[in-house]
Scaffold this motif. Structure first.
Motif, PDB file in Angstrom:
ATOM      1  N   GLU A 129       0.800  -1.214   0.000  1.00  0.00           N
ATOM      2  CA  GLU A 129       0.000   0.000   0.000  1.00  0.00           C
ATOM      3  C   GLU A 129       0.837   1.270   0.000  1.00  0.00           C
ATOM      4  O   GLU A 129       0.294   2.358   0.124  1.00  0.00           O
ATOM      5  N   VAL A 130       2.132   1.136  -0.105  1.00  0.00           N
ATOM      6  CA  VAL A 130       2.982   2.319  -0.096  1.00  0.00           C
ATOM      7  C   VAL A 130       4.093   2.119  -1.125  1.00  0.00           C
ATOM      8  O   VAL A 130       4.622   1.026  -1.268  1.00  0.00           O
ATOM      9  N   ASP A 131       4.387   3.165  -1.858  1.00  0.00           N
ATOM     10  CA  ASP A 131       5.377   3.089  -2.933  1.00  0.00           C
ATOM     11  C   ASP A 131       6.767   3.376  -2.372  1.00  0.00           C
ATOM     12  O   ASP A 131       7.102   4.527  -2.080  1.00  0.00           O
ATOM     13  N   LEU A 132       7.572   2.316  -2.203  1.00  0.00           N
ATOM     14  CA  LEU A 132       8.910   2.454  -1.640  1.00  0.00           C
ATOM     15  C   LEU A 132       9.948   1.999  -2.654  1.00  0.00           C
ATOM     16  O   LEU A 132       9.714   1.081  -3.433  1.00  0.00           O
TER      17      LEU A 132
ATOM     18  N   GLU B 231       5.728   8.758  16.404  1.00  0.00           N
ATOM     19  CA  GLU B 231       4.327   8.382  16.195  1.00  0.00           C
ATOM     20  C   GLU B 231       4.013   6.949  16.621  1.00  0.00           C
ATOM     21  O   GLU B 231       2.858   6.534  16.565  1.00  0.00           O
ATOM     22  N   LEU B 232       5.015   6.185  17.029  1.00  0.00           N
ATOM     23  CA  LEU B 232       4.807   4.782  17.350  1.00  0.00           C
ATOM     24  C   LEU B 232       5.095   4.493  18.816  1.00  0.00           C
ATOM     25  O   LEU B 232       5.904   5.164  19.452  1.00  0.00           O
ATOM     26  N   GLN B 233       4.419   3.458  19.327  1.00  0.00           N
ATOM     27  CA  GLN B 233       4.690   2.982  20.673  1.00  0.00           C
ATOM     28  C   GLN B 233       5.690   1.831  20.607  1.00  0.00           C
ATOM     29  O   GLN B 233       5.992   1.312  19.547  1.00  0.00           O
ATOM     30  N   SER B 234       6.203   1.459  21.753  1.00  0.00           N
ATOM     31  CA  SER B 234       7.100   0.303  21.891  1.00  0.00           C
ATOM     32  C   SER B 234       8.406   0.459  21.116  1.00  0.00           C
ATOM     33  O   SER B 234       9.049  -0.532  20.733  1.00  0.00           O
ATOM     34  N   VAL B 235       8.824   1.697  20.868  1.00  0.00           N
ATOM     35  CA  VAL B 235      10.087   1.936  20.177  1.00  0.00           C
ATOM     36  C   VAL B 235      11.248   1.691  21.139  1.00  0.00           C
ATOM     37  O   VAL B 235      11.242   2.161  22.279  1.00  0.00           O
ATOM     38  N   ILE B 236      12.238   0.956  20.691  1.00  0.00           N
ATOM     39  CA  ILE B 236      13.442   0.734  21.484  1.00  0.00           C
ATOM     40  C   ILE B 236      14.412   1.891  21.227  1.00  0.00           C
ATOM     41  O   ILE B 236      14.662   2.247  20.084  1.00  0.00           O
ATOM     42  N   HIS B 237      14.925   2.495  22.277  1.00  0.00           N
ATOM     43  CA  HIS B 237      15.802   3.667  22.206  1.00  0.00           C
ATOM     44  C   HIS B 237      15.129   4.809  21.414  1.00  0.00           C
ATOM     45  O   HIS B 237      15.684   5.304  20.414  1.00  0.00           O
ATOM     46  N   PRO B 238      13.960   5.239  21.858  1.00  0.00           N
ATOM     47  CA  PRO B 238      13.208   6.254  21.096  1.00  0.00           C
ATOM     48  C   PRO B 238      13.891   7.608  21.001  1.00  0.00           C
ATOM     49  O   PRO B 238      13.622   8.367  20.062  1.00  0.00           O
ATOM     50  N   ASP B 239      14.764   7.935  21.945  1.00  0.00           N
ATOM     51  CA  ASP B 239      15.370   9.269  21.980  1.00  0.00           C
ATOM     52  C   ASP B 239      16.765   9.319  21.363  1.00  0.00           C
ATOM     53  O   ASP B 239      17.435  10.355  21.417  1.00  0.00           O
TER      54      ASP B 239
ATOM     55  N   ASN C 121      17.460   0.970   4.363  1.00  0.00           N
ATOM     56  CA  ASN C 121      17.445   0.267   3.084  1.00  0.00           C
ATOM     57  C   ASN C 121      16.724   1.046   1.988  1.00  0.00           C
ATOM     58  O   ASN C 121      16.771   0.649   0.821  1.00  0.00           O
ATOM     59  N   LEU C 122      16.054   2.131   2.362  1.00  0.00           N
ATOM     60  CA  LEU C 122      15.231   2.864   1.406  1.00  0.00           C
ATOM     61  C   LEU C 122      16.012   3.973   0.725  1.00  0.00           C
ATOM     62  O   LEU C 122      16.855   4.637   1.336  1.00  0.00           O
ATOM     63  N   ASP C 123      15.702   4.179  -0.529  1.00  0.00           N
ATOM     64  CA  ASP C 123      16.278   5.304  -1.259  1.00  0.00           C
ATOM     65  C   ASP C 123      15.783   6.597  -0.618  1.00  0.00           C
ATOM     66  O   ASP C 123      14.573   6.764  -0.387  1.00  0.00           O
ATOM     67  N   PRO C 124      16.688   7.515  -0.281  1.00  0.00           N
ATOM     68  CA  PRO C 124      16.252   8.743   0.409  1.00  0.00           C
ATOM     69  C   PRO C 124      15.257   9.564  -0.394  1.00  0.00           C
ATOM     70  O   PRO C 124      14.483  10.338   0.180  1.00  0.00           O
ATOM     71  N   GLY C 125      15.240   9.386  -1.707  1.00  0.00           N
ATOM     72  CA  GLY C 125      14.302  10.125  -2.534  1.00  0.00           C
ATOM     73  C   GLY C 125      12.848   9.795  -2.277  1.00  0.00           C
ATOM     74  O   GLY C 125      11.957  10.595  -2.594  1.00  0.00           O
ATOM     75  N   CYS C 126      12.592   8.613  -1.681  1.00  0.00           N
ATOM     76  CA  CYS C 126      11.201   8.245  -1.394  1.00  0.00           C
ATOM     77  C   CYS C 126      10.787   8.585   0.030  1.00  0.00           C
ATOM     78  O   CYS C 126       9.642   8.344   0.423  1.00  0.00           O
ATOM     79  N   LEU C 127      11.702   9.146   0.811  1.00  0.00           N
ATOM     80  CA  LEU C 127      11.406   9.445   2.215  1.00  0.00           C
ATOM     81  C   LEU C 127      10.802  10.842   2.365  1.00  0.00           C
ATOM     82  O   LEU C 127      11.317  11.704   3.079  1.00  0.00           O
ATOM     83  N   GLU C 128       9.682  11.040   1.683  1.00  0.00           N
ATOM     84  CA  GLU C 128       8.955  12.310   1.780  1.00  0.00           C
ATOM     85  C   GLU C 128       7.805  12.169   2.774  1.00  0.00           C
ATOM     86  O   GLU C 128       7.468  11.062   3.205  1.00  0.00           O
ATOM     87  N   GLU C 129       7.179  13.295   3.121  1.00  0.00           N
ATOM     88  CA  GLU C 129       6.185  13.327   4.201  1.00  0.00           C
ATOM     89  C   GLU C 129       5.043  12.343   3.971  1.00  0.00           C
ATOM     90  O   GLU C 129       4.664  11.597   4.881  1.00  0.00           O
ATOM     91  N   ASP C 130       4.482  12.314   2.771  1.00  0.00           N
ATOM     92  CA  ASP C 130       3.342  11.438   2.507  1.00  0.00           C
ATOM     93  C   ASP C 130       3.728   9.971   2.676  1.00  0.00           C
ATOM     94  O   ASP C 130       2.975   9.179   3.260  1.00  0.00           O
TER      95      ASP C 130
ATOM     96  N   ILE D  66       6.268   8.706   4.432  1.00  0.00           N
ATOM     97  CA  ILE D  66       6.553   8.439   5.846  1.00  0.00           C
ATOM     98  C   ILE D  66       5.258   8.240   6.621  1.00  0.00           C
ATOM     99  O   ILE D  66       5.134   7.326   7.446  1.00  0.00           O
ATOM    100  N   ASN D  67       4.246   9.068   6.357  1.00  0.00           N
ATOM    101  CA  ASN D  67       2.955   8.935   7.040  1.00  0.00           C
ATOM    102  C   ASN D  67       2.268   7.622   6.691  1.00  0.00           C
ATOM    103  O   ASN D  67       1.615   7.004   7.545  1.00  0.00           O
ATOM    104  N   GLU D  68       2.402   7.164   5.454  1.00  0.00           N
ATOM    105  CA  GLU D  68       1.821   5.884   5.062  1.00  0.00           C
ATOM    106  C   GLU D  68       2.501   4.734   5.796  1.00  0.00           C
ATOM    107  O   GLU D  68       1.844   3.782   6.229  1.00  0.00           O
ATOM    108  N   ILE D  69       3.816   4.819   5.943  1.00  0.00           N
ATOM    109  CA  ILE D  69       4.541   3.801   6.702  1.00  0.00           C
ATOM    110  C   ILE D  69       4.027   3.756   8.136  1.00  0.00           C
ATOM    111  O   ILE D  69       3.773   2.680   8.700  1.00  0.00           O
ATOM    112  N   ILE D  70       3.879   4.910   8.734  1.00  0.00           N
ATOM    113  CA  ILE D  70       3.401   5.003  10.120  1.00  0.00           C
ATOM    114  C   ILE D  70       2.029   4.349  10.259  1.00  0.00           C
ATOM    115  O   ILE D  70       1.791   3.559  11.184  1.00  0.00           O
ATOM    116  N   GLN D  71       1.120   4.650   9.355  1.00  0.00           N
ATOM    117  CA  GLN D  71      -0.242   4.116   9.448  1.00  0.00           C
ATOM    118  C   GLN D  71      -0.266   2.597   9.262  1.00  0.00           C
ATOM    119  O   GLN D  71      -1.011   1.891   9.944  1.00  0.00           O
TER     120      GLN D  71
END
Length: 328
Positions: A3-6, A245-253, A305-314, A316-321
């Motif tokens: 569901e997300v173009d990576l 935006e996520l819970q249960s993150v290891i070393h979140p800070d 592992n992702l090409d930085p060119g695809c790491l735009e706001e939309d 990133i939000n799709e990954i989060i969801q």
């Protein structure tokens, strides 16, 4: 269904063009081939601030060249390191000690006490613990200096750090790195070793010559390393946004180029995420426990592992969801 173009990370178009030209027009013996090798060494020296550089055919070859200098105990983290540390030490017949960590991250106080008690000759560490959390390299380096321990930083994930805390020769006696896929400097293969003490390289002369990189790889490194700071900062920024935006993150800070999430059923969660998150039909999910990440039940989102060119706001939000829908 995806569901997300990576896009999986690949060398820049200019780097690929230069490598193609090098493949057609150069070899080891040619003047142009020698120029590519020298240019790559200069570019690596500029980014690591180390005076002496050698380029080899893989990151593990760089580790072998570095570790071959030692006869005593080799200290490594108990998790969040690289299996090449263990395997190379075993190959060379060297004893390894595992330093207790906080899910890969090293506490400088514990570190100082440990090396004073066990007296290792060298300490091998990655810039990021399991790619997920920045190590306090400068503090560890100062402790090593005070105790006569050689710090070897595997900066495959830390090269190009804009804050100059990682992959910086001022904080490491020796830097090794892979330039294979999908590292920060990604030309599909290769690696390097850098240091200010040329004696280390002289002692490893036979290994370095035997495992040297070809001019095509060097041509690629010389160009692609110029993108390292952009790739590094873009990846860290994306991880920071996702972690908030996520819970249960290891070393979140802590800064990282991948994200680890605790889960009671990592195999199931990993399977579900792989169905929804792929990059050019390649997985960006790692299931733990795993020495190279963390030794607890968790999954890792390999944003590195992702090409930085695809790491735009939309995107990133799709990954989060998608992750929220499966884990939370």
């Amino acid at each position: 269904m995806i569901e997300v173009d990576l896009n999986f990370k690949k060398p820049s178009e200019r780097t690929r063009t230069i490598m193609l030209e090098a493949a057609i027009n150069t070899d080891y013996a040619s003047k142009r081939g020698t120029e590519y090798i020298k240019l790559a060494e200069i570019e690596i020296s500029n980014i690591t601030s180390h005076e002496h550089v050698k380029i080899v055919n893989s990151g593990n070859s760089a580790i072998l060249a570095a570790m071959s200098n030692f006869k005593g105990k080799i200290l490594i983290p108990d998790q969040g390191g690289w299996t090449g540390f263990k395997n190379t030490a075993e190959f060379l017949g060297l004893e390894t000690l595992e330093l207790p960590t906080e899910l890969g991250v090293i506490n400088p106080t514990v570190f100082a006490e440990y090396i004073q008690e066990y007296n290792p000759e060298a300490f091998f560490i990655t810039s990021f613990a399991g790619y997920i959390a920045e190590q306090p390299i400068k503090e560890l380096f100062e402790i090593c200096n005070d105790n006569g321990v050689i710090l070897v930083e595997d900066a495959s994930g830390g090269i190009g750090d804009v804050e100059r805390r990682l992959g910086n020769g001022d904080n490491s006696h020796i830097i090794v790195a892979s330039t294979g896929s999908p590292k920060i400097v990604n030309v599909g293969n290769g690696g390097f070793i850098s240091t200010n003490d040329n004696e280390f390289l002289k002692k490893s002369k036979f290994i370095l010559k035997t495992l040297r990189a070809d001019p095509v790889t060097c041509a690629g490194i010389a160009e692609e390393i110029r993108n390292a700071s952009y790739i590094s900062s873009k990846t860290i920024e994306a991880c920071d946004i996702i972690k908030k935006e996520l819970q249960s993150v290891i070393h979140p800070d802590k800064r990282g180029i991948s994200i680890a999430l605790k889960t009671d059923d990592p195999k199931k969660v990993g399977y579900l995420l792989r169905q929804r998150l792929q990059a050019d039909r390649r997985s960006i999910i790692t299931v733990c426990p795993r020495y190279e990440r963390v030794m607890i039940d968790a999954i890792c989102l390999e944003i590195k592992n992702l090409d930085p060119g695809c790491l735009e706001e939309d995107t990133i939000n799709e990954i989060i969801q998608i992750v929220k829908g499966i884990i939370e």
